[in-house]
Scaffold this motif. Structure first.
Motif, PDB file in Angstrom:
ATOM      1  N   VAL A 157     -17.819  -1.390 -18.601  1.00  0.00           N
ATOM      2  CA  VAL A 157     -18.724  -1.755 -17.514  1.00  0.00           C
ATOM      3  C   VAL A 157     -19.300  -3.119 -17.851  1.00  0.00           C
ATOM      4  O   VAL A 157     -19.929  -3.294 -18.895  1.00  0.00           O
ATOM      5  CB  VAL A 157     -19.865  -0.721 -17.359  1.00  0.00           C
ATOM      6  CG1 VAL A 157     -20.812  -1.133 -16.262  1.00  0.00           C
ATOM      7  CG2 VAL A 157     -19.297   0.669 -17.105  1.00  0.00           C
ATOM      8  N   ILE A 158     -19.076  -4.084 -16.982  1.00  0.00           N
ATOM      9  CA  ILE A 158     -19.560  -5.444 -17.214  1.00  0.00           C
ATOM     10  C   ILE A 158     -20.730  -5.700 -16.273  1.00  0.00           C
ATOM     11  O   ILE A 158     -20.595  -5.556 -15.054  1.00  0.00           O
ATOM     12  CB  ILE A 158     -18.436  -6.474 -16.989  1.00  0.00           C
ATOM     13  CG1 ILE A 158     -17.288  -6.160 -17.955  1.00  0.00           C
ATOM     14  CG2 ILE A 158     -18.962  -7.895 -17.189  1.00  0.00           C
ATOM     15  CD1 ILE A 158     -16.049  -6.965 -17.708  1.00  0.00           C
ATOM     16  N   ILE A 205     -20.914  -4.037 -21.374  1.00  0.00           N
ATOM     17  CA  ILE A 205     -20.917  -5.450 -21.752  1.00  0.00           C
ATOM     18  C   ILE A 205     -21.867  -6.175 -20.804  1.00  0.00           C
ATOM     19  O   ILE A 205     -21.653  -6.194 -19.594  1.00  0.00           O
ATOM     20  CB  ILE A 205     -19.508  -6.057 -21.654  1.00  0.00           C
ATOM     21  CG1 ILE A 205     -18.539  -5.292 -22.563  1.00  0.00           C
ATOM     22  CG2 ILE A 205     -19.539  -7.545 -21.996  1.00  0.00           C
ATOM     23  CD1 ILE A 205     -17.088  -5.650 -22.357  1.00  0.00           C
ATOM     24  N   VAL A 206     -22.936  -6.727 -21.360  1.00  0.00           N
ATOM     25  CA  VAL A 206     -23.894  -7.486 -20.566  1.00  0.00           C
ATOM     26  C   VAL A 206     -23.571  -8.968 -20.752  1.00  0.00           C
ATOM     27  O   VAL A 206     -23.500  -9.457 -21.882  1.00  0.00           O
ATOM     28  CB  VAL A 206     -25.345  -7.196 -21.004  1.00  0.00           C
ATOM     29  CG1 VAL A 206     -26.324  -8.091 -20.261  1.00  0.00           C
ATOM     30  CG2 VAL A 206     -25.684  -5.729 -20.781  1.00  0.00           C
ATOM     31  N   HIS A 224     -35.953 -14.472 -22.070  1.00  0.00           N
ATOM     32  CA  HIS A 224     -35.120 -13.517 -21.349  1.00  0.00           C
ATOM     33  C   HIS A 224     -33.940 -13.042 -22.202  1.00  0.00           C
ATOM     34  O   HIS A 224     -33.582 -11.872 -22.165  1.00  0.00           O
ATOM     35  CB  HIS A 224     -34.633 -14.105 -20.021  1.00  0.00           C
ATOM     36  CG  HIS A 224     -35.692 -14.112 -18.978  1.00  0.00           C
ATOM     37  ND1 HIS A 224     -36.509 -15.202 -18.788  1.00  0.00           N
ATOM     38  CD2 HIS A 224     -36.085 -13.170 -18.093  1.00  0.00           C
ATOM     39  CE1 HIS A 224     -37.372 -14.924 -17.822  1.00  0.00           C
ATOM     40  NE2 HIS A 224     -37.131 -13.701 -17.379  1.00  0.00           N
ATOM     41  N   ARG A 225     -33.356 -13.932 -22.977  1.00  0.00           N
ATOM     42  CA  ARG A 225     -32.259 -13.518 -23.858  1.00  0.00           C
ATOM     43  C   ARG A 225     -32.742 -12.487 -24.867  1.00  0.00           C
ATOM     44  O   ARG A 225     -32.061 -11.499 -25.146  1.00  0.00           O
ATOM     45  CB  ARG A 225     -31.654 -14.736 -24.554  1.00  0.00           C
ATOM     46  CG  ARG A 225     -30.792 -15.579 -23.618  1.00  0.00           C
ATOM     47  CD  ARG A 225     -30.008 -16.624 -24.376  1.00  0.00           C
ATOM     48  NE  ARG A 225     -30.848 -17.675 -24.926  1.00  0.00           N
ATOM     49  CZ  ARG A 225     -31.212 -18.755 -24.261  1.00  0.00           C
ATOM     50  NH1 ARG A 225     -30.825 -18.936 -23.021  1.00  0.00           N
ATOM     51  NH2 ARG A 225     -31.965 -19.663 -24.830  1.00  0.00           N
ATOM     52  N   LYS A 226     -33.942 -12.692 -25.406  1.00  0.00           N
ATOM     53  CA  LYS A 226     -34.508 -11.738 -26.364  1.00  0.00           C
ATOM     54  C   LYS A 226     -34.748 -10.385 -25.692  1.00  0.00           C
ATOM     55  O   LYS A 226     -34.449  -9.340 -26.260  1.00  0.00           O
ATOM     56  CB  LYS A 226     -35.821 -12.295 -26.919  1.00  0.00           C
ATOM     57  CG  LYS A 226     -36.510 -11.369 -27.887  1.00  0.00           C
ATOM     58  CD  LYS A 226     -37.825 -11.950 -28.362  1.00  0.00           C
ATOM     59  CE  LYS A 226     -38.556 -10.940 -29.205  1.00  0.00           C
ATOM     60  NZ  LYS A 226     -39.939 -11.291 -29.431  1.00  0.00           N
ATOM     61  N   LYS A 227     -35.266 -10.401 -24.482  1.00  0.00           N
ATOM     62  CA  LYS A 227     -35.540  -9.160 -23.761  1.00  0.00           C
ATOM     63  C   LYS A 227     -34.258  -8.376 -23.469  1.00  0.00           C
ATOM     64  O   LYS A 227     -34.247  -7.152 -23.508  1.00  0.00           O
ATOM     65  CB  LYS A 227     -36.292  -9.430 -22.458  1.00  0.00           C
ATOM     66  CG  LYS A 227     -37.722  -9.845 -22.671  1.00  0.00           C
ATOM     67  CD  LYS A 227     -38.481  -8.695 -23.274  1.00  0.00           C
ATOM     68  CE  LYS A 227     -39.938  -9.009 -23.461  1.00  0.00           C
ATOM     69  NZ  LYS A 227     -40.658  -7.910 -24.118  1.00  0.00           N
ATOM     70  N   VAL A 228     -33.182  -9.088 -23.174  1.00  0.00           N
ATOM     71  CA  VAL A 228     -31.906  -8.413 -22.936  1.00  0.00           C
ATOM     72  C   VAL A 228     -31.498  -7.621 -24.177  1.00  0.00           C
ATOM     73  O   VAL A 228     -31.107  -6.457 -24.094  1.00  0.00           O
ATOM     74  CB  VAL A 228     -30.807  -9.427 -22.552  1.00  0.00           C
ATOM     75  CG1 VAL A 228     -29.431  -8.803 -22.621  1.00  0.00           C
ATOM     76  CG2 VAL A 228     -31.066  -9.982 -21.159  1.00  0.00           C
ATOM     77  N   LEU A 229     -31.623  -8.232 -25.343  1.00  0.00           N
ATOM     78  CA  LEU A 229     -31.250  -7.562 -26.586  1.00  0.00           C
ATOM     79  C   LEU A 229     -32.141  -6.373 -26.902  1.00  0.00           C
ATOM     80  O   LEU A 229     -31.708  -5.422 -27.557  1.00  0.00           O
ATOM     81  CB  LEU A 229     -31.273  -8.558 -27.744  1.00  0.00           C
ATOM     82  CG  LEU A 229     -30.209  -9.652 -27.673  1.00  0.00           C
ATOM     83  CD1 LEU A 229     -30.447 -10.689 -28.764  1.00  0.00           C
ATOM     84  CD2 LEU A 229     -28.822  -9.053 -27.788  1.00  0.00           C
ATOM     85  N   GLU A 230     -33.384  -6.385 -26.433  1.00  0.00           N
ATOM     86  CA  GLU A 230     -34.316  -5.281 -26.698  1.00  0.00           C
ATOM     87  C   GLU A 230     -33.992  -4.028 -25.891  1.00  0.00           C
ATOM     88  O   GLU A 230     -34.462  -2.952 -26.230  1.00  0.00           O
ATOM     89  CB  GLU A 230     -35.746  -5.713 -26.370  1.00  0.00           C
ATOM     90  CG  GLU A 230     -36.318  -6.699 -27.348  1.00  0.00           C
ATOM     91  CD  GLU A 230     -37.704  -7.170 -26.951  1.00  0.00           C
ATOM     92  OE1 GLU A 230     -38.242  -6.703 -25.935  1.00  0.00           O
ATOM     93  OE2 GLU A 230     -38.246  -8.029 -27.660  1.00  0.00           O
ATOM     94  N   HIS A 231     -33.217  -4.147 -24.860  1.00  0.00           N
ATOM     95  CA  HIS A 231     -32.981  -3.013 -23.966  1.00  0.00           C
ATOM     96  C   HIS A 231     -31.603  -2.400 -24.141  1.00  0.00           C
ATOM     97  O   HIS A 231     -30.957  -2.014 -23.183  1.00  0.00           O
ATOM     98  CB  HIS A 231     -33.216  -3.434 -22.514  1.00  0.00           C
ATOM     99  CG  HIS A 231     -34.636  -3.791 -22.264  1.00  0.00           C
ATOM    100  ND1 HIS A 231     -35.639  -2.863 -22.280  1.00  0.00           N
ATOM    101  CD2 HIS A 231     -35.237  -4.976 -22.057  1.00  0.00           C
ATOM    102  CE1 HIS A 231     -36.791  -3.459 -22.073  1.00  0.00           C
ATOM    103  NE2 HIS A 231     -36.571  -4.747 -21.942  1.00  0.00           N
ATOM    104  N   THR A 266     -23.723   4.711 -27.414  1.00  0.00           N
ATOM    105  CA  THR A 266     -23.010   3.915 -26.425  1.00  0.00           C
ATOM    106  C   THR A 266     -22.602   2.580 -27.038  1.00  0.00           C
ATOM    107  O   THR A 266     -23.416   1.900 -27.651  1.00  0.00           O
ATOM    108  CB  THR A 266     -23.899   3.657 -25.192  1.00  0.00           C
ATOM    109  OG1 THR A 266     -24.313   4.903 -24.657  1.00  0.00           O
ATOM    110  CG2 THR A 266     -23.165   2.866 -24.138  1.00  0.00           C
ATOM    111  N   LYS A 267     -21.354   2.217 -26.872  1.00  0.00           N
ATOM    112  CA  LYS A 267     -20.897   0.902 -27.352  1.00  0.00           C
ATOM    113  C   LYS A 267     -21.495  -0.164 -26.434  1.00  0.00           C
ATOM    114  O   LYS A 267     -21.351  -0.091 -25.211  1.00  0.00           O
ATOM    115  CB  LYS A 267     -19.379   0.842 -27.354  1.00  0.00           C
ATOM    116  CG  LYS A 267     -18.844  -0.387 -28.024  1.00  0.00           C
ATOM    117  CD  LYS A 267     -17.369  -0.298 -28.244  1.00  0.00           C
ATOM    118  CE  LYS A 267     -16.918  -1.566 -28.956  1.00  0.00           C
ATOM    119  NZ  LYS A 267     -15.499  -1.522 -29.255  1.00  0.00           N
ATOM    120  N   PHE A 268     -22.160  -1.149 -27.020  1.00  0.00           N
ATOM    121  CA  PHE A 268     -22.945  -2.113 -26.257  1.00  0.00           C
ATOM    122  C   PHE A 268     -22.730  -3.513 -26.822  1.00  0.00           C
ATOM    123  O   PHE A 268     -22.843  -3.710 -28.038  1.00  0.00           O
ATOM    124  CB  PHE A 268     -24.420  -1.716 -26.335  1.00  0.00           C
ATOM    125  CG  PHE A 268     -25.348  -2.599 -25.586  1.00  0.00           C
ATOM    126  CD1 PHE A 268     -25.472  -2.499 -24.204  1.00  0.00           C
ATOM    127  CD2 PHE A 268     -26.143  -3.523 -26.232  1.00  0.00           C
ATOM    128  CE1 PHE A 268     -26.349  -3.293 -23.502  1.00  0.00           C
ATOM    129  CE2 PHE A 268     -27.038  -4.326 -25.547  1.00  0.00           C
ATOM    130  CZ  PHE A 268     -27.136  -4.201 -24.174  1.00  0.00           C
TER     131      PHE A 268
END
Length: 66
Positions: free
Chosen positions: A5-6, A36-37, A46-53, A59-61
């Motif tokens: 899922v992208i 995959i985000v 915002h990049r830091k927040k993406v990694l926090e979630h 789940t492979k992330f």
């Protein structure tokens, strides 16, 4: 793994959190899919927040930043 899922995102943390939460509640087994985000956020906050979630450890992330 059966499915990738992208999820593209750009400065939309709340929408991303909702999307990741929905992915966690799927009936497909966690090891059968990966998330995959693709982050094109304009700033480090915002990049830091993406990694926090990240979803659960089962789940492979991956996060790709552009």
């Amino acid at each position: 793994m059966r499915l990738s899922v992208i999820i593209p995102t750009c400065n939309r943390i709340e929408v991303l959190k909702q999307t990741l939460s929905a992915m966690e509640n799927q009936t497909l087994q966690k090891y059968d899919f990966e998330i995959i985000v693709v982050d094109v956020s304009t700033d480090a906050y915002h990049r830091k927040k993406v990694l926090e979630h990240q979803p659960s450890e089962q789940t492979k992330f991956k996060v790709l930043t552009l």
